[in-house]
Scaffold this motif. Structure first.
Motif, short mmCIF file in Angstrom:
data_model
loop_
_atom_site.label_atom_id
_atom_site.label_comp_id
_atom_site.label_asym_id
_atom_site.label_seq_id
_atom_site.Cartn_x
_atom_site.Cartn_y
_atom_site.Cartn_z
N GLU A 77 20.05 30.53 32.65
CA GLU A 77 20.04 32.00 32.72
C GLU A 77 21.07 32.60 31.76
O GLU A 77 20.84 33.65 31.16
CB GLU A 77 20.35 32.45 34.14
CG GLU A 77 19.25 32.15 35.16
CD GLU A 77 19.73 32.37 36.58
OE1 GLU A 77 20.90 32.79 36.76
OE2 GLU A 77 18.94 32.10 37.51
N THR A 78 22.20 31.92 31.61
CA THR A 78 23.30 32.45 30.80
C THR A 78 23.18 32.09 29.34
O THR A 78 23.42 32.92 28.45
CB THR A 78 24.65 31.94 31.35
OG1 THR A 78 24.77 32.32 32.72
CG2 THR A 78 25.82 32.51 30.56
N PHE A 79 22.81 30.83 29.06
CA PHE A 79 22.86 30.31 27.69
C PHE A 79 21.49 29.96 27.11
O PHE A 79 21.40 29.68 25.91
CB PHE A 79 23.74 29.05 27.64
CG PHE A 79 25.17 29.27 28.01
CD1 PHE A 79 26.06 29.84 27.11
CD2 PHE A 79 25.64 28.92 29.26
CE1 PHE A 79 27.39 30.04 27.45
CE2 PHE A 79 26.96 29.12 29.62
CZ PHE A 79 27.85 29.68 28.71
N ARG A 110 29.09 20.66 32.12
CA ARG A 110 29.70 20.05 30.93
C ARG A 110 28.63 19.39 30.06
O ARG A 110 28.65 19.52 28.82
CB ARG A 110 30.75 19.02 31.33
CG ARG A 110 32.05 19.62 31.84
CD ARG A 110 33.17 18.58 31.82
NE ARG A 110 32.82 17.39 32.61
CZ ARG A 110 33.06 17.25 33.90
NH1 ARG A 110 33.64 18.24 34.58
NH2 ARG A 110 32.73 16.13 34.53
N ALA A 111 27.70 18.67 30.68
CA ALA A 111 26.67 17.98 29.91
C ALA A 111 25.78 18.98 29.17
O ALA A 111 25.49 18.80 27.98
CB ALA A 111 25.82 17.11 30.84
N ASP A 117 26.05 22.93 22.39
CA ASP A 117 27.19 23.37 21.58
C ASP A 117 27.90 24.58 22.16
O ASP A 117 28.30 25.51 21.43
CB ASP A 117 26.74 23.67 20.14
CG ASP A 117 26.22 22.43 19.42
OD1 ASP A 117 26.80 21.35 19.63
OD2 ASP A 117 25.23 22.54 18.69
N VAL A 118 28.07 24.57 23.48
CA VAL A 118 28.86 25.60 24.15
C VAL A 118 30.25 25.02 24.39
O VAL A 118 30.39 23.90 24.90
CB VAL A 118 28.22 26.01 25.49
CG1 VAL A 118 29.12 26.97 26.24
CG2 VAL A 118 26.84 26.64 25.24
N ARG A 124 32.31 31.93 30.36
CA ARG A 124 31.05 32.06 31.08
C ARG A 124 30.73 30.81 31.88
O ARG A 124 30.11 30.89 32.95
CB ARG A 124 29.92 32.37 30.08
CG ARG A 124 30.03 33.74 29.42
CD ARG A 124 29.00 33.92 28.32
NE ARG A 124 29.28 33.01 27.20
CZ ARG A 124 28.50 32.89 26.12
NH1 ARG A 124 27.38 33.60 26.04
NH2 ARG A 124 28.83 32.07 25.13
N LEU A 125 31.15 29.63 31.38
CA LEU A 125 30.96 28.40 32.15
C LEU A 125 31.77 28.46 33.44
O LEU A 125 31.28 28.08 34.52
CB LEU A 125 31.41 27.19 31.34
CG LEU A 125 30.43 26.53 30.37
CD1 LEU A 125 31.09 25.31 29.76
CD2 LEU A 125 29.13 26.16 31.06
#
Length: 269
Positions: A77-79, A110-111, A117-118, A124-125
């Motif tokens: 939803e975010t990325f 994390r994965a 590439d975040v 946001r994470l």
């Protein structure tokens, strides 16, 4: 495919200071992580897929929605990034006070961040992690840290990497909600800079629910070379820190009981 380790979380000390109007509790805790944990594997897929394998897979059988799938959905939803196939290899006991579900959700974030590439420190994470649960931000950070508020206000501190640790779970699952419900409501004071001078305020109510926790703690404290023996989180997993790998191994050979989960490990960096 990417592989991420969901390291077990320890509360070296856990002070419950007050009940909050929002239903949570005001905490002061020292988070640390060990080298053992669940294993999470992520690969691109045409449609979202999730499966659980490993020694403790049966405890999650039939769960169509859990913290891993929620983490993946909120990341998308975010990325963005499309659908993924996720495998969770479950090595940590469920409902055991060592952050299994929270660590799994953090490993998922994390994965997926690595896949797309975040940056791992992207705010946001951490916002996603905070919405998923109180321990998820600490597990996402994955470093020794002081936690305040619900545990989500984190301040990294110098840890004790390489310290030998023995983990024991007596084969019982303890309800976090029930343990907090039985907390005595008394503020026994702030967290000291030295975790050895601290305590776990949830130990007493957890022992009421599962008296075997007391047996585990007494067994650990009696071993040679122990520097700290304490329950983690809301239980029922207990841990002991040791002066040496040899002392830890010797204790592991002595304390095993039928039905107890017993693992030698070390504090992670």
């Amino acid at each position: 495919m990417l592989t991420e380790i969901a390291r077990a979380k320890l509360n070296l000390a856990l002070h419950v200071r007050a009940r909050r109007p929002d239903g949570y509790h005001e905490l002061e805790t020292l988070f640390a992580f060990v080298e053992v944990g669940d294993v999470l594997r992520v690969a691109p897929a045409e449609a979202p897929a999730f499966r659980v394998t490993g020694p403790f897979a049966a405890a999650l059988a039939g769960e169509g929605d859990n913290l891993v799938t929620r983490a993946a959905a909120r990341f998308a939803e975010t990325f963005g990034g499309g659908a993924h196939a996720i495998e969770l290899e479950k090595h940590l006991p469920v409902a055991s006070g060592i952050g299994g579900g929270s660590a799994d959700a953090a490993a998922t974030l994390r994965a997926l961040a690595r896949f797309h590439d975040v940056a791992l420190d992207d705010p946001r994470l951490f916002a996603i992690a905070d919405r998923l649960g109180s321990d998820v931000p600490a597990c996402l950070l994955g470093k020794t840290a002081l936690g305040r508020g619900r545990g989500e206000q984190l301040a990294p501190v110098v840890g004790m990497p390489g310290t030998p640790v023995l983990l024991i779970n007596p084969g019982v699952a303890v309800s976090t909600a029930e343990v907090f419900r039985r907390w005595d409501g008394v503020d026994h004071g702030p967290l000291d800079a030295d975790p050895l001078a601290g305590r776990n305020d949830l130990e007493a109510p957890a022992r009421e629910i599962a008296p075997v926790i007391g047996e585990v703690l007494e067994t650990l404290a009696a071993q040679h070379g122990v520097t700290l023996a304490r329950m983690s989180g809301s239980g029922a997993t207990c841990f002991a820190l040791f002066e040496s790998v040899e002392a830890c191994a010797d204790a592991a050979s002595r304390v095993a009981r039928p039905g107890w989960w017993c693992v030698e490990t070390r504090l992670a960096p």
